[in-house]
Design an enzyme around this catalytic site. Structure first.
Site: not given
Length: 462
Positions: A168, A367
């Site tokens: 991220e 995720e």
């Protein structure tokens, strides 16, 4: 149990985590300070219930026990990150032998239990020494990261075949340089854009180092939190708002990582507002020639936007929100604990977009999970009855299954997370684990969702 949703053979059932969120031992084993250690020392009150990263879930001391539990649940893969400051305390220079010993032991223990290690090089935890040199604003830190990556490939590449440069990468940009929820707590659009750009250069340099390392059967990727941007309506202004949100929050990393170039529309916007980053000769070629083999997709919630109601204050810092407002769709399904919308089809939409516009790159869900506060209230006979989490997983897996049926090259599904962990400023507020962790005793107990996951991994479906 009859299987309605069967997944492809060899599907990666696993979980994901990061070093700072589970290792603990923050000042043990020769580890250098990272920005989280430092920020907590400076402003502990900004962390939920004043809990810092010193102990977290104590994986540093309990990794063998934890890996046994992973095996018991039937997970065949585990994504974790290496702490740059544990491996190279100053961020550059001497390698810490105790750090090497720890990661060697974790990798070997995983392999011994038939769990494939997936390793992330950077998950929000800049070594403090490097942050003090300017962090990602400084090209020298970009070079230091490339050296660190090369060191990791040399040390662990004989056993680790799945590598990820960043997790991220937009989050340190948002948190550290736009919205004040990560250190260094800067609010400055120009600096944010430079940080984002240098992160991408660092990524490309790490990919270059990986190619040179010639790791047999190795693949390198990046993990992006892709958040579909849905417009409020079909009105052209709403459509445009969603398109710009997508440029800033998704395509700013997705396009260069997978296609090797930045979207022309994003460059036009930054140019129009005089916010283009400083670049160096050869950067464009470096990014073009070092695209990823594999894409990790983190997905939690959609982004819904609408045209702006009011003109932005142009004297304030340049923000993505100059171009759109957030939209709260009436009647949306919510996780009330986290304040996030639950929209399972978003995962399908992401995968179809990758299929149709990104060469159907090999991907996996890196995720997906649900955080809930005060989970103890759902305890019966010593086990947390987290049916809401099972429903959350099922809903997303059904849409993921649909995407696979429609030709998307999805290789796996990793939940966030294996066991309750420390979550940055939120500390232990929201629990995400398949396994609960008692913070006083560090005792691990499999939740109902962990028992459900056992059946899923055994049947390769549900």
């Amino acid at each position: 149990m009859s299987i309605h949703y069967a997944f492809p053979e060899g599907f990666w059932w696993g979980s994901a985590v990061s070093a700072t969120q589970i290792e603990g031992a923050a000042s043990e084993g020769g580890k250098g300070k990272n920005i989280w250690d430092y920020w907590y020392e400076q402003e502990p009150y900004r962390f939920f219930e004043n809990i810092g990263p010193e102990v977290t879930s104590d994986f540093y001391h309990r990794y063998k026990e934890d890996i046994q539990l992973m095996k018991e649940i039937g997970l065949n893969s585990f994504r974790f990150s290496i702490s740059w400051s544990r491996l190279i305390p100053e961020g550059r220079g001497d390698v810490n032998p105790e750090g090497v010993r720890f990661y060697d032991a974790v990798i070997d223990e995983l392999l011994k239990n038939d769990i494939e290690p997936f390793v992330t090089l950077f998950h929000f935890d800049m070594p403090l020494v490097k942050q003090n040199e300017g962090g990602w604003e400084n090209r020298a830190v970009v070079e230091a990261f490339a050296d660190y990556a090369k060191t990791c490939f040399q040390l662990f590449g004989d056993r680790v075949k799945k590598w990820f440069t960043f997790n991220e990468p937009i989050v340190p940009v948002e948190g550290g340089y736009l919205y004040d929820f990560h250190y260094p707590n800067v609010v400055d659009g120009r600096r944010a854009i430079q940080v984002a750009y240098h992160t991408m250069v660092a990524h490309a340099k790490a990919v270059e180092a990986f190619r040179k390392a010639e790791i047999k059967d190795g693949k390198i990727g990046i993990v992006l939190n892709l958040t579909p941007s849905y417009p409020r309506s079909g009105h052209p202004a709403d459509q445009k708002a969603a398109k710009i949100a997508d440029l800033f929050f998704n395509r700013s990393f997705l396009d260069p990582a997978v296609l090797g170039e930045y979207p022309a529309e994003l460059i036009e916007i930054l140019k129009a507002y005089d916010h283009l980053p400083q670049t160096e000769e050869g950067d464009a070629e470096l990014i073009r020639n070092h695209t990823v083999d594999l894409l990790g997709v983190n997905y939690y919630q959609p982004r819904r936007v609408k045209a702006k109601d009011h003109l932005p204050n142009t004297e304030g810092p340049f923000m993505p929100e100059w171009f759109f407002d957030a939209y709260e769709m009436p009647g949306r399904k919510m996780n009330p604990y986290r304040g996030w919308e639950i929209y399972e089809k978003g995962l399908y939409d992401i995968m179809i977009n990758l299929r149709d516009h990104y060469g159907n790159i090999e991907s996996f869900v890196s995720e997906n999970g649900m955080g809930v506060q005060n989970e103890e209230r759902f305890m019966q006979n010593g086990i947390i009855q987290d049916d809401y989490r099972i429903e959350f997983f099922k809903g997303h897996l059904k849409w993921l299954h649909q995407a696979i049926q429609e030709g998307c090259r999805v290789k796996g599904y990793h939940v966030w997370t294996f066991m309750d962990n420390w979550s940055w400023m939120n500390a232990y507020k929201n629990r995400y684990g398949l396994v609960s962790v008692d913070l006083k005793t560090q005792k691990r107990t499999i939740k109902k969702s962990g028992e459900w996951m056992k059946l899923v991994t055994r049947n390769n479906g549900f």
